[in-house]
Structure formats: C-alpha cells, structure tokens
Design a protein around this motif. Structure first.
Motif, PDB file in Angstrom:
ATOM      1  N   SER A 169       0.835  -1.200   0.000  1.00 52.45           N
ATOM      2  CA  SER A 169       0.000   0.000   0.000  1.00 52.45           C
ATOM      3  C   SER A 169       0.868   1.246   0.000  1.00 52.45           C
ATOM      4  CB  SER A 169      -0.906   0.009   1.243  1.00 52.45           C
ATOM      5  OG  SER A 169      -0.133  -0.024   2.417  1.00 52.45           O
ATOM      6  N   LYS A 170       0.263   2.341  -0.394  1.00 51.73           N
ATOM      7  CA  LYS A 170       0.975   3.612  -0.403  1.00 51.73           C
ATOM      8  C   LYS A 170       1.066   4.165   1.017  1.00 51.73           C
ATOM      9  CE  LYS A 170      -0.870   4.975  -4.948  1.00 51.73           C
ATOM     10  NZ  LYS A 170      -1.587   6.048  -5.679  1.00 51.73           N
ATOM     11  N   LEU A 171       2.196   4.818   1.333  1.00 46.26           N
ATOM     12  CA  LEU A 171       2.298   5.543   2.592  1.00 46.26           C
ATOM     13  C   LEU A 171       1.714   6.940   2.425  1.00 46.26           C
ATOM     14  CD1 LEU A 171       5.926   4.562   3.703  1.00 46.26           C
ATOM     15  CD2 LEU A 171       3.769   3.473   4.314  1.00 46.26           C
ATOM     16  N   VAL A 172       1.916   7.486   1.212  1.00 44.28           N
ATOM     17  CA  VAL A 172       1.367   8.793   0.859  1.00 44.28           C
ATOM     18  C   VAL A 172       0.737   8.663  -0.534  1.00 44.28           C
ATOM     19  CG1 VAL A 172       2.968  10.138   2.262  1.00 44.28           C
ATOM     20  CG2 VAL A 172       3.633   9.475  -0.039  1.00 44.28           C
ATOM     21  N   PRO A 173      -0.090   9.639  -0.949  1.00 40.82           N
ATOM     22  CA  PRO A 173      -0.785   9.502  -2.233  1.00 40.82           C
ATOM     23  C   PRO A 173       0.126   9.290  -3.437  1.00 40.82           C
ATOM     24  CG  PRO A 173      -1.775  11.252  -0.928  1.00 40.82           C
ATOM     25  CD  PRO A 173      -0.546  10.813  -0.193  1.00 40.82           C
ATOM     26  N   ARG A 174       1.298   9.929  -3.467  1.00 42.69           N
ATOM     27  CA  ARG A 174       2.194   9.800  -4.605  1.00 42.69           C
ATOM     28  C   ARG A 174       3.168   8.655  -4.387  1.00 42.69           C
ATOM     29  NH1 ARG A 174       1.184  11.939  -9.304  1.00 42.69           N
ATOM     30  NH2 ARG A 174       3.419  12.205  -9.707  1.00 42.69           N
ATOM     31  N   ARG A 192       5.950   7.949  -5.955  1.00 42.79           N
ATOM     32  CA  ARG A 192       7.347   8.375  -5.961  1.00 42.79           C
ATOM     33  C   ARG A 192       7.764   8.879  -4.583  1.00 42.79           C
ATOM     34  NH1 ARG A 192      10.000  13.135  -9.768  1.00 42.79           N
ATOM     35  NH2 ARG A 192      12.173  12.731  -9.209  1.00 42.79           N
ATOM     36  N   LYS A 193       6.847   9.578  -3.937  1.00 41.74           N
ATOM     37  CA  LYS A 193       7.135  10.078  -2.590  1.00 41.74           C
ATOM     38  C   LYS A 193       7.199   8.923  -1.592  1.00 41.74           C
ATOM     39  CE  LYS A 193       5.882  13.755   0.623  1.00 41.74           C
ATOM     40  NZ  LYS A 193       4.915  14.837   0.942  1.00 41.74           N
ATOM     41  N   THR A 194       6.338   7.911  -1.794  1.00 43.60           N
ATOM     42  CA  THR A 194       6.384   6.719  -0.941  1.00 43.60           C
ATOM     43  C   THR A 194       7.750   6.050  -1.025  1.00 43.60           C
ATOM     44  OG1 THR A 194       4.011   6.256  -1.067  1.00 43.60           O
ATOM     45  CG2 THR A 194       5.437   4.386  -0.606  1.00 43.60           C
ATOM     46  N   ALA A 195       8.260   5.880  -2.262  1.00 38.99           N
ATOM     47  CA  ALA A 195       9.580   5.270  -2.453  1.00 38.99           C
ATOM     48  C   ALA A 195      10.659   6.103  -1.799  1.00 38.99           C
ATOM     49  CB  ALA A 195       9.864   5.114  -3.948  1.00 38.99           C
ATOM     50  N   GLY A 196      10.543   7.425  -1.897  1.00 39.53           N
ATOM     51  CA  GLY A 196      11.521   8.315  -1.274  1.00 39.53           C
ATOM     52  C   GLY A 196      11.517   8.185   0.236  1.00 39.53           C
ATOM     53  N   ILE A 197      10.328   8.081   0.840  1.00 38.97           N
ATOM     54  CA  ILE A 197      10.214   7.923   2.293  1.00 38.97           C
ATOM     55  C   ILE A 197      10.834   6.599   2.737  1.00 38.97           C
ATOM     56  CG2 ILE A 197       8.560   7.569   4.178  1.00 38.97           C
ATOM     57  CD1 ILE A 197       6.706   9.549   2.711  1.00 38.97           C
ATOM     58  N   LEU A 198      10.538   5.533   1.985  1.00 37.38           N
ATOM     59  CA  LEU A 198      11.096   4.217   2.313  1.00 37.38           C
ATOM     60  C   LEU A 198      12.621   4.258   2.323  1.00 37.38           C
ATOM     61  CD1 LEU A 198       8.767   1.857   0.222  1.00 37.38           C
ATOM     62  CD2 LEU A 198       8.841   2.065   2.713  1.00 37.38           C
ATOM     63  N   TYR A 199      13.206   4.855   1.309  1.00 36.01           N
ATOM     64  CA  TYR A 199      14.666   4.906   1.231  1.00 36.01           C
ATOM     65  C   TYR A 199      15.266   5.855   2.264  1.00 36.01           C
ATOM     66  CZ  TYR A 199      16.668   1.753  -2.112  1.00 36.01           C
ATOM     67  OH  TYR A 199      17.156   0.612  -2.706  1.00 36.01           O
ATOM     68  N   ILE A 209       5.513   6.109  13.231  1.00 33.74           N
ATOM     69  CA  ILE A 209       6.223   6.720  14.357  1.00 33.74           C
ATOM     70  C   ILE A 209       6.748   8.098  13.962  1.00 33.74           C
ATOM     71  CG2 ILE A 209       8.316   6.549  15.789  1.00 33.74           C
ATOM     72  CD1 ILE A 209       7.833   3.563  15.955  1.00 33.74           C
ATOM     73  N   LEU A 210       7.274   8.223  12.747  1.00 34.04           N
ATOM     74  CA  LEU A 210       7.752   9.521  12.263  1.00 34.04           C
ATOM     75  C   LEU A 210       6.611  10.532  12.187  1.00 34.04           C
ATOM     76  CD1 LEU A 210      10.195   8.513   9.370  1.00 34.04           C
ATOM     77  CD2 LEU A 210      10.806   9.576  11.545  1.00 34.04           C
ATOM     78  N   MET A 211       5.425  10.056  11.864  1.00 33.20           N
ATOM     79  CA  MET A 211       4.248  10.921  11.779  1.00 33.20           C
ATOM     80  C   MET A 211       3.606  11.144  13.151  1.00 33.20           C
ATOM     81  SD  MET A 211       3.938  11.856   8.610  1.00 33.20           S
ATOM     82  CE  MET A 211       5.750  11.920   8.647  1.00 33.20           C
ATOM     83  N   LYS A 212       4.326  10.720  14.204  1.00 35.51           N
ATOM     84  CA  LYS A 212       3.871  10.869  15.594  1.00 35.51           C
ATOM     85  C   LYS A 212       2.548  10.132  15.841  1.00 35.51           C
ATOM     86  CE  LYS A 212       6.276  15.288  16.156  1.00 35.51           C
ATOM     87  NZ  LYS A 212       6.172  16.720  16.496  1.00 35.51           N
ATOM     88  N   LYS A 213       2.461   8.949  15.233  1.00 34.88           N
ATOM     89  CA  LYS A 213       1.287   8.090  15.430  1.00 34.88           C
ATOM     90  C   LYS A 213       1.743   6.758  16.029  1.00 34.88           C
ATOM     91  CE  LYS A 213      -1.258  10.105  11.526  1.00 34.88           C
ATOM     92  NZ  LYS A 213      -1.911   9.827  10.225  1.00 34.88           N
ATOM     93  N   SER A 214       2.467   6.853  17.135  1.00 33.33           N
ATOM     94  CA  SER A 214       3.043   5.662  17.765  1.00 33.33           C
ATOM     95  C   SER A 214       1.986   4.652  18.169  1.00 33.33           C
ATOM     96  CB  SER A 214       3.879   6.064  18.986  1.00 33.33           C
ATOM     97  OG  SER A 214       4.944   6.906  18.608  1.00 33.33           O
ATOM     98  N   SER A 215       0.850   5.139  18.653  1.00 30.89           N
ATOM     99  CA  SER A 215      -0.211   4.217  19.083  1.00 30.89           C
ATOM    100  C   SER A 215      -0.715   3.398  17.901  1.00 30.89           C
ATOM    101  CB  SER A 215      -1.367   4.989  19.724  1.00 30.89           C
ATOM    102  OG  SER A 215      -1.901   5.932  18.795  1.00 30.89           O
ATOM    103  N   ASP A 216      -0.828   4.047  16.726  1.00 36.88           N
ATOM    104  CA  ASP A 216      -1.255   3.326  15.525  1.00 36.88           C
ATOM    105  C   ASP A 216      -0.185   2.334  15.072  1.00 36.88           C
ATOM    106  OD1 ASP A 216      -3.625   4.733  15.437  1.00 36.88           O
ATOM    107  OD2 ASP A 216      -2.861   6.267  14.082  1.00 36.88           O
ATOM    108  N   ALA A 217       1.084   2.728  15.246  1.00 37.52           N
ATOM    109  CA  ALA A 217       2.197   1.861  14.835  1.00 37.52           C
ATOM    110  C   ALA A 217       2.165   0.547  15.601  1.00 37.52           C
ATOM    111  CB  ALA A 217       3.529   2.567  15.039  1.00 37.52           C
ATOM    112  N   PHE A 218       1.959   0.627  16.906  1.00 40.39           N
ATOM    113  CA  PHE A 218       1.971  -0.583  17.734  1.00 40.39           C
ATOM    114  C   PHE A 218       0.659  -1.364  17.664  1.00 40.39           C
ATOM    115  CE2 PHE A 218       5.524   1.737  19.602  1.00 40.39           C
ATOM    116  CZ  PHE A 218       6.450   0.713  19.762  1.00 40.39           C
TER     117      PHE A 218
END
Length: 479
Positions: A169-174, A176-183, A255-264
C-alpha cells in the motif's frame, strides 16, 4: 506487452548498477587494490549500454501489472549478471557460475556463500558483496522510483512486483514520494547502525559492511566466523538492528508521523515481536545448564533468532552443535521470516496470520455451515482475492521447494543438508545445517545444484510470481 517501456526500465537498471559500481572502485583506490579496475570497466560498459537503451523515453501509458512483473524479474536477472562480471574478471571468483551464485546471494540478501575462506577476498570484493545486500534489501527499482519521474501507475505496478509481502500500500498519495520515504528511513537506520558500531570500537570498514548487510538483512560476513569474534556489545547492536530491519517499514513511518499508538496496533508487528521473544526464551532455556550461562546464552539465542527470522544470516555460534530442540526452532523460523514491507525474506508473518485465521474460519464453517466469518487484520477485512493469492503462493512455494529438493538430491548430500540448503536459499536466509551450516558453505555443490539455488534465491526474493510469469507464453504476445 509494452516492450519499449520494459527495455527503457532495463536500461535504467544498467545505468544505476553501473553507478553503484563506482563505490567499490573508490574502495579499491583507498586500499590500493587492482581489483577495482574491473568494476570501473564493467561500470563504463554498463553505463554506455544503459544510455543506448534509454536514449528515447517511451510514451506514457500501456504499462500494466504484466509489464511491472516482467520489468522487475528481468531487471533482477540483468542486475545479477552484471554484478557478477567484475568478481569473475578480477579472478576473485574464477568460475562464473560461482560468481553469479555469490552476487545473486548478495542482491537477494541471502548471504549463502561459495567461498571457503572469505578473508582471502580483497576489501573491494568484500565491500561489493555487502553493498549488494543494501541495494537488494529495499530493491533497486524502488530506488529508481524515488528518483525517476515515472508515471504513478507504473510505479505502483513496480512496487507491488518488487516489494515483499501479500499486500502493498501507499504511505502517501504519490508513489514516488512513498519510495523516497522508504529509502530515507532505510538510509537513516543504516547510518545509525554504522555510528553505533563505530562508537562500540568496530573498525570503520567492518562497521560499514556489517551495517550494509544488516540493513539489507543479508549476512555476508567479513571473517570466517561471521560475527562470533565481535564483542558482546557489538553483537547486541547488530541484534537490535536486525530485529528493526525485519519490521514493516509502515511501522517506522507511523512513528515519524507521531502516530506511535497506531504503529503498535499493527497486528503483524505484534506477532513478529511475540514470535521473536518466545523463540529466544525457548532456545535460551534449552541451552542453559546453570545460572552463570544465562546471559551469555540469551545473547546467543536472541542474535541467532533475529538473524534467522529476519533472514539476515549472521552467526555468533555454530548452531549445528546446538540441541535438536533449538535447531528445530531455527528451521521453523526460516519459513516464518520477517514482516511484509521489510527487507527480510521468508513466507512472512502476515501470510502466517492469514493462514491461521483462514484455517480457523474454515473449521468454524464446518461446525456452523451457515455462519459468515470474515478474516480480519488490523480490524479490516482481508479480501477473498488476497486470501486466494496468499494460499496460491503457499501451494506454488511448496511445489518449488519439493522440485528443488529433488534436484539437489542428485548431489548425494545428506537429507538435512539438502533440506536446509533449499530452505535457506528459497527463504533468502543463507546458512542452513550440516554442510551448509554457519561455519560451512555452498562451494561443494555441483553446477546444476548451484543453478537451482540461484533460481530459488531469485524467486524467493521476488515472491515467486514475478519470475514465474516470464515462463508464460501469453505474456510475450501483443495485446
């Protein structure tokens, strides 16, 4: 089949792998090694050929799932062949099949080696082996996506074909931006491990190479005993990062998006840590005979469980000598693997969850035929299509495993060696048991067996179907 776009992508792969080869060439300059010139020659030839193939960019459109699968599969084949050439030309690995086995093992983050004495390799070759883990861990096409302005639909087809796991799934709508975030996450965590190992006192070259191998969950060591000669602190650092790189990268993004509760709340991550913890405790108890051994055995157990479960392949002990109970746990972990969306291999924890829950649903349906029970993950219904493809994956996986095991039996090795060799290569782990144990290797197998395991490593890294689709005649026909 949109062949022009596929050829363009293959040309881009050649350009990128040629650029990557400048790094081992630079290492050769630092250590004054002749090996580096072969990387430079290969890089120049690959760059020229790649530029010819990308001279004219194809028109947008006509790129669908079929093209995505074919592009990814052929890209990994091209990447492997080109990556093996300098190892072969330099004489570091005189036999081309052996060189191909070694670099496929590197790019697929398997870590299975044909080398009898890894310390005989030059710094240049050692770096290239470890760097190939880092390239293959996240995927060279995902790296391309972060840089090249491909259409978003093309990016999605490529990401789905190259990324491990049943659901992408995408982390963000674009995309290319998802790939950039992953790397960005990938690079940041790699740098953090390098810094931690440097602070612990590990030499710079060792810290860089071990971190590249950990990040890609690869496992090529720099010395014969892998990581056994490192200090307890250094082993703990590597253990921590092996575990982290086996986690779904969506976890770190939240976690980077400050959504730690969702992460766990990610169910797969909770299962992953639970399996890791339970396996580590069971092996620690199995190895411990008195209280004074407890901490030492805990370090051994957590390191090896992390290494096998994340399919990294480093070792701090010859687990060939461990009790049968502990060895059985490690073999089972070879099949479980890490999380989907991580750099780890194996069947994946997410698929294991789907298998268990769908089995429970079937049993419930037998008891109550009219009941309607939905398989859920993270409180969301898993589609029947996902369940179907997940089960098909297992069926094809078992067929490939059985066929590979049959072909390896022609080499006259014992059953445990053959079984764990296929488990280790198909799941991209590296070491198995007996002949292919952590202190052994794959050099004694025949050319046929090595080719079988090369195929297994590639098909395991690409989650089976992208490579199998190359053998379907209809794929190559015009629409």
């Amino acid at each position: 089949m949109n062949k022009k776009t596929v050829i363009y992508i293959l040309g881009c792969v050649l350009v990128f792998v040629s650029a990557f080869m400048l790094l081992p060439w630079f290492v050769s300059l630092i250590y004054s090694e002749e090996t580096g010139k072969y990387f430079l020659y290969t890089a120049i030839a690959g760059f020229v050929l790649g530029r010819i193939m990308t001279w004219k960019k194809p028109e947008k459109g006509g790129f669908f799932a079929k093209e995505g699968f074919v592009s990814v599969a052929l890209s990994w084949i091209v990447l492997s062949v080109v990556g093996a050439i300098p190892l072969w030309l330099s004489g570091e690995i005189p036999n081309f099949v052996d060189a191909l086995f070694e670099i496929v093992s590197g790019f697929t983050t398997t870590g299975a080696s044909i080398a009898e004495n890894v310390e005989a390799f030059s710094h240049t070759a050692l770096f290239w082996r470890s760097f190939s883990h880092w390239i293959g861990g996240m995927g060279v096409l995902v790296f391309m996506m972060a840089i090249l302005p491909l259409a978003d639909g093309e990016n999605m087809h490529i990401l789905r074909a190259e990324s491990p796991g049943p659901i992408v799934s995408k982390l963000v709508p674009r995309m290319r931006k998802t790939a950039g975030i992953l790397y960005l996450i990938y690079l940041t965590m790699t740098m953090l491990e390098i810094i931690a190992l440097l602070i612990s006192g590990l030499p710079t070259f060792d810290a860089v190479c071990m971190s590249l191998g950990t990040a890609g969950t690869g496992g090529f060591g720099l010395v014969v005993d892998s990581a056994a000669s490192y200090t307890a602190l250094q082993q703990v650092i590597i253990t921590i990062f092996m575990v982290l790189f086996g986690v779904n990268f969506s976890f770190f993004y939240l976690i980077l998006m400050k959504k730690s509760s969702d992460a766990f709340k990610i169910e797969e991550v909770r299962w992953y840590f639970a399996i890791f913890g339970i396996a580590s405790i069971l092996i620690t108890l199995d190895l411990t005979h008195n209280a004074s051994e407890l901490l030492h055995n805990l370090n051994l157990a957590t390191f090896q469980v992390a290494s096998v479960m994340t399919t990294t392949g480093y070792a701090t002990a010859d687990f060939n000598l461990w009790p049968t109970f502990s060895k059985n746990i490690l073999v089972m972990l070879m099949f479980v693997g890490a999380c989907a969306g991580s750099t780890g291999g194996g069947i994946k924890v997410s698929r294991l969850i789907i298998y268990i829950k769908s089995s429970i649903r079937e049993v419930s349906h037998l008891i109550h035929p009219r009941s309607v029970k939905v398989v859920k993950m993270d409180d969301k219904a898993v589609s029947d299509e996902t369940i179907r493809t997940t089960h098909m994956y297992l069926i094809v996986y078992m067929f490939i495993f059985a066929a590979s095991l049959f072909l390896l039996s022609l080499d006259k090795h014992d059953m445990v060696t053959n079984f764990t060799a296929i488990a280790a290569t198909l799941n991209n782990i590296g070491p198995g048991l007996e002949v292919v144990g952590p202190m052994g290797g794959y050099g004694g197998f025949s050319v046929l067996s090595k080719l079988v395991m090369i195929f297994d490593m590639l098909i395991g890294r690409l989650e089976i179907f992208p490579l199998l689709i190359l053998f379907a005649p209809r794929v190559w026909k015009h629409r």
